[in-house]
Motif scaffolding. Sequence first.
Motif, PDB file in Angstrom:
ATOM      1  N   TYR A 202       0.852   4.695   1.399  1.00 29.94           N
ATOM      2  CA  TYR A 202       0.123   5.450   2.414  1.00 29.94           C
ATOM      3  C   TYR A 202       0.274   6.952   2.253  1.00 29.94           C
TER       4      TYR A 202
ATOM      5  N   TYR B 103       0.830  -1.199   0.000  1.00 29.92           N
ATOM      6  CA  TYR B 103       0.000   0.000   0.000  1.00 29.92           C
ATOM      7  C   TYR B 103       0.865   1.249   0.000  1.00 29.92           C
TER       8      TYR B 103
ATOM      9  N   ALA C 182       0.126   0.608  10.029  1.00 28.22           N
ATOM     10  CA  ALA C 182      -1.184   0.268   9.470  1.00 28.22           C
ATOM     11  C   ALA C 182      -1.199  -1.152   8.918  1.00 28.22           C
ATOM     12  N   ASN C 183      -0.072  -1.636   8.393  1.00 26.89           N
ATOM     13  CA  ASN C 183      -0.009  -3.018   7.930  1.00 26.89           C
ATOM     14  C   ASN C 183      -0.111  -3.994   9.106  1.00 26.89           C
TER      15      ASN C 183
ATOM     16  N   ALA D 238      -5.541   5.281   5.298  1.00 22.81           N
ATOM     17  CA  ALA D 238      -5.118   4.173   4.438  1.00 22.81           C
ATOM     18  C   ALA D 238      -5.863   4.278   3.119  1.00 22.81           C
TER      19      ALA D 238
ATOM     20  N   GLU E 142      -7.797   0.435  -1.193  1.00 22.30           N
ATOM     21  CA  GLU E 142      -7.472  -0.985  -1.396  1.00 22.30           C
ATOM     22  C   GLU E 142      -7.201  -1.714  -0.086  1.00 22.30           C
ATOM     23  N   TRP E 143      -7.062  -0.988   0.996  1.00 20.95           N
ATOM     24  CA  TRP E 143      -6.696  -1.557   2.290  1.00 20.95           C
ATOM     25  C   TRP E 143      -7.706  -2.598   2.771  1.00 20.95           C
TER      26      TRP E 143
ATOM     27  N   ASN F  25      -0.044   8.124  -3.701  1.00 19.88           N
ATOM     28  CA  ASN F  25      -1.136   7.232  -4.090  1.00 19.88           C
ATOM     29  C   ASN F  25      -2.059   7.846  -5.135  1.00 19.88           C
TER      30      ASN F  25
ATOM     31  N   ARG G 269      -3.736  -4.053  10.060  1.00 19.48           N
ATOM     32  CA  ARG G 269      -4.526  -4.844   9.117  1.00 19.48           C
ATOM     33  C   ARG G 269      -4.315  -6.341   9.353  1.00 19.48           C
TER      34      ARG G 269
END
Length: 588
Positions: free
Chosen positions: A44, A42, A410-411, A433, A436-437, A49, A414
């Motif tokens: 971030y 991702y 954040a990963n 995020a 797509e998260w 992005n 998740r």
Amino acid sequence: MASVPDGADRSNRRGRYWAGLAAVLCVALGLRLWGITQGLPYAYNSDENAHYLPRAIGMFGHSLNPEYFANPPALTYLLHFLLAVWFGGAGAVGHAYAAHPAEVWILARASVAVLGTLAVWLLYATGTRLFHRGVGLTAALLEAVAFLPVFYSHLALNDVPTLAPLTLCLLGSAGVLRKGRTLDYLVAGIGLGLGCATKYTAGIAGLVLLGAAAARFLEPSPGAGRRAVVGVAIAAAAALAAFIAADPYSVLDFSALHAGIVHQSTLSSEAQGKLGAPKESGVLYYLWALTWGLGWLPSLAALAGALSIWRSQRALAWMLVPTPILFLAFMGLQGRYFGRWLMPILPILCLLAAYFALRAAAWAARVSERSRSRRWLKATLVGLAVCALCAQGLIYSVHSGLVLSRAYTANLTRGWMIAHIPRGSQVVLEPVAPAEWVLSRGAHGAGELWSKYPSLRRVTAADGTLQPGGGEVVGIEDYERTLSPALIGHYEQGGYCWVITGSTQSARALADPKAVPQAIAYYRALAQQGEVLFHVSPYTPASKPEAFNFDWSFDYYPLSYQRPGPEMTVYRLRGGRCASSGPRSPGA
């Protein structure tokens, strides 16, 4: 003992400098590639992005018209063609981005890192041409380790790629000052045009070229003025041609170009509308940013170098000194300011700082009374000066590599959610995020893992009460202004039992609580009514959270950071439709 011929001695010195340059370039590339996978799969960073790589991929579905000119498209085109060559066409690129997005992001970020390293080499060449190899090598080393260009080499943004053509313009301008050849004007113009096609503010390099041309114009030799005027015309034509070559739709779709530039200018010049943004003078903010983006000692050395050159080499001073001053004044008068916007003047500041450091070391060596030891003393002092100049940048850039090489908060969040929150559950995720998260990947199958609440929809009135209807959609900058304690009951009634917060949002409210009192009340109510089942911090255990800042909260400069990302917290609500059983402890 036979003496070493002068030619051999010069060759040996040149060989040592080339070896030194090779080492500097290895350091530069290594620091820029270290941690390049941070956050993946991702992106971030909201700018990363939204721009450049996504638009480069989008071009495979339509023409080469970027249909977006708020930022110039040279980097977008470069990434588009690299993707086509690397993956082998539109279909392969689309498949790779859907199935293995990390591979696509790594290619884009690595390209930026290579361009950043190329800029370091060009700075060496510029310093050598303007001064001597020692200044060129020292300036290159300083830019190689300086925090701002190192950190932003890890992101597929246009700030660092701009340094390569911009420094090419500086190299050509140095040639204009020293030799005044047509080729030098041509090189400077090409660099200027490519730089502006990558980032509009690279146009500041044109002042360097004009300063060098002015020095040539004022020479007492016959025809000097005419040659300078012709040279500037050649540079202008080359700049225009290079700009159009790198941004052809600036001509083919001029109305869109004009609208994009006006839009970008409006955003930059408007008063700070971002919650948590700095309120002090923009000039003061940029001067502060130099103390960490380049370093305290390099910034002071650059100032001393500017003063020294102004006293002793007036032509060179008119080429180098006004540009950073005017840039700081212009950018500081804008309504918005971020540390990375300083990037276009960093090469000039590195040159000024390197010049002063080596000159100060040479002066200190000359005061020695022992002439036989003077050479060794000078070498020692030069080494100490270079180490002192680069120490801060090296320490914080190495720290940045360590931080970015670790898992993004954040990963980690998740991953915990996948293990503990049932698929299909309704969640409230703050805009920390990308979309797509919440999508599944790999073994988890296709589709969404969780049903995400539309966080950027305003459903509360100014007084914090719920208002009927769907509510307007707001931008990420206004998210905190949509919050109210009434939302918690609204979540519970709708079955949105999981609330995931990130400090890059909540800390904005804490930075300016009077501006968003309802948001402050919301976070307090959430802490009281929700049960914390997971929390991860980017800081070392002994460190306190840093105050919110639009630079440090996203580039992790303070040594208190140990991993990238915001503080992440997962709450479980217990009222309304959320009263059913569920995990009740972090270890559940």
